[in-house]
Write an enzyme that holds these catalytic residues in place. Structure first.
Site, PDB file in Angstrom:
ATOM      1  N   GLU A  79      19.695 -41.449  76.080  1.00 51.38           N
ATOM      2  CA  GLU A  79      20.168 -40.356  76.932  1.00 51.38           C
ATOM      3  C   GLU A  79      19.279 -40.332  78.160  1.00 51.38           C
ATOM      4  OE1 GLU A  79      20.155 -36.371  75.166  1.00 51.38           O
ATOM      5  OE2 GLU A  79      19.796 -35.545  77.165  1.00 51.38           O
ATOM      6  N   LYS A 101      24.574 -30.046  70.617  1.00 49.76           N
ATOM      7  CA  LYS A 101      23.118 -30.107  70.705  1.00 49.76           C
ATOM      8  C   LYS A 101      22.578 -28.716  70.362  1.00 49.76           C
ATOM      9  CE  LYS A 101      19.808 -30.624  74.543  1.00 49.76           C
ATOM     10  NZ  LYS A 101      19.222 -31.682  75.377  1.00 49.76           N
ATOM     11  N   THR A 146      21.226 -33.590  80.422  1.00 50.79           N
ATOM     12  CA  THR A 146      20.949 -32.523  81.380  1.00 50.79           C
ATOM     13  C   THR A 146      22.115 -32.323  82.354  1.00 50.79           C
ATOM     14  OG1 THR A 146      18.639 -33.320  81.268  1.00 50.79           O
ATOM     15  CG2 THR A 146      19.063 -31.454  82.691  1.00 50.79           C
ATOM     16  N   ARG A 170      17.556 -35.591  85.767  1.00 53.05           N
ATOM     17  CA  ARG A 170      16.477 -34.726  86.250  1.00 53.05           C
ATOM     18  C   ARG A 170      15.699 -35.359  87.385  1.00 53.05           C
ATOM     19  NH1 ARG A 170      13.985 -32.636  80.445  1.00 53.05           N
ATOM     20  NH2 ARG A 170      16.027 -32.506  79.469  1.00 53.05           N
TER      21      ARG A 170
HETATM   22  C1  3PG Z   1      16.040 -32.374  76.041  1.00 48.98           C
HETATM   23  O1  3PG Z   1      16.556 -32.287  77.138  1.00 48.98           O
HETATM   24  O2  3PG Z   1      16.690 -32.603  75.028  1.00 48.98           O
HETATM   25  C2  3PG Z   1      14.602 -32.091  75.914  1.00 48.98           C
HETATM   26  O3  3PG Z   1      13.967 -31.984  77.148  1.00 48.98           O
HETATM   27  C3  3PG Z   1      13.895 -33.059  75.069  1.00 48.98           C
HETATM   28  O4  3PG Z   1      12.866 -32.328  74.583  1.00 48.98           O
HETATM   29  P1  3PG Z   1      11.419 -32.926  74.374  1.00 48.98           P
HETATM   30  O5  3PG Z   1      10.971 -33.465  75.698  1.00 48.98           O
HETATM   31  O6  3PG Z   1      10.605 -31.749  73.934  1.00 48.98           O
HETATM   32  O7  3PG Z   1      11.511 -33.989  73.316  1.00 48.98           O
END
Ligand code: 3PG
Length: 208
Positions: free
Chosen positions: A42, A130, A70, A46
Site C-alpha cells: 500500500e 480497515k 490514504t 502522503r
Molecule cells: C496507516 O495509514 O495505515 C497507518 O499510518 C499505518 O500505521 P503505522 O505507521 O502506525 O504502522
C-alpha cells in the site's frame, strides 16, 4: 500476482503501509517485499511522488499487488486508478468517498473506527474494511468485542501495530490481515537498505 478475486484481506498476513519520499526507492522496495514473501504494497498518497511511485511499481514489478492508501478525497480514487493502483485504502469513510472508490471498480478497504461507521459501510454493501487508528481506537480488545454483535464485518487493522502485536490481531475471527509501516523503517529506506526490508518482510510473511 493476480487480482484478489475473493478477498483483499487474504492476499498477505501483513500489508506493508509505505510512505515513499523518493520515487526511485519504490521499485527496489517493492522487489524487497516480494523477495521476503509479501507480494502486496500500500503506497500512501502522503508525498508528492506517491502517484509516480505507484505507476513505477505497477509498470516494473507486476508480481506485486500495488495499492494506493490514504485516499481522503474522491478525486484521489480516480488518480490512483489511472496510476495503476489495483486496490484502494482510505483512513475513514464518507458516503462520497465510498462512492468514488466503488466507481473505480477496484477492491478497496474503507476506513472505520466506530461501530456506527462499521454499520454504515456494511449498509453500503461492503464487508471488508480497515480499522484505523487501530491501537489508539481500542486495539485488538475493541475488535474482539465487535466480532460477536457485528460478525459480517472483516477488518485490516492498521495504526500503531508492530511485529509483536500483530499475532494478537491475526488470531481474531474478524481480522484477515493487519497493515503497518514497521516493515519499511524510515532509516532503512533512507539508507536504501533493501536487505533489511526483505528480512522484516520475511518475518511478517511467516505470521499467518
Ligand atoms: C496507516 O495509514 O495505515 C497507518 O499510518 C499505518 O500505521 P503505522 O505507521 O502506525 O504502522
Amino acid at each position: 500476482m493476480s487480482s484478489p478475486s475473493e478477498s483483499l484481506l487474504s492476499v498477505v498476513p501483513v500489508l506493508p503501509v509505505v510512505v515513499v519520499d523518493r520515487v526511485e526507492d519504490a521499485v527496489p522496495l517493492a522487489r524487497a517485499l516480494v523477495a521476503g514473501g509479501l507480494p502486496a504494497i500500500e503506497l500512501t498518497l502522503r508525498t508528492p511522488v506517491a502517484l509516480d511511485a505507484i505507476r513505477a511499481v505497477a509498470d516494473e514489478v507486476p508480481e506485486i499487488l500495488v495499492g494506493a492508501g490514504t485516499i481522503t478525497s474522491p478525486g484521489q480514487a480516480k488518480q490512483a486508478l489511472d496510476a495503476g493502483a489495483r486496490f484502494l485504502v482510505s483512513p475513514g469513510s464518507t458516503p462520497t468517498l465510498l462512492g468514488a472508490m466503488a466507481d473505480t471498480g477496484l477492491p478497496f478497504l474503507p476506513g472505520t473506527s466506530t461501530v456506527s461507521e462499521v454499520l454504515a459501510v456494511l449498509e453500503a454493501g461492503f464487508t471488508e474494511m480497515k480499522f484505523f487508528p487501530a491501537e489508539a481506537a481500542g486495539g485488538a480488545t475493541y475488535l474482539s468485542s465487535v466480532a460477536s454483535p457485528v460478525p459480517a464485518a472483516r477488518f485490516c487493522p492498521t495504526g500503531g501495530i508492530t511485529a509483536a502485536s500483530a499475532p494478537t490481531y491475526l488470531a481474531l475471527p474478524n481480522v484477515g490481515c493487519v497493515g503497518g509501516s514497521w516493515l519499511t523503517p524510515k532509516d532503512a529506506v533512507a539508507a536504501q537498505d533493501w536487505a533489511r526490508v526483505e528480512s522484516l518482510a520475511r518475518e511478517a510473511a511467516a505470521l499467518r
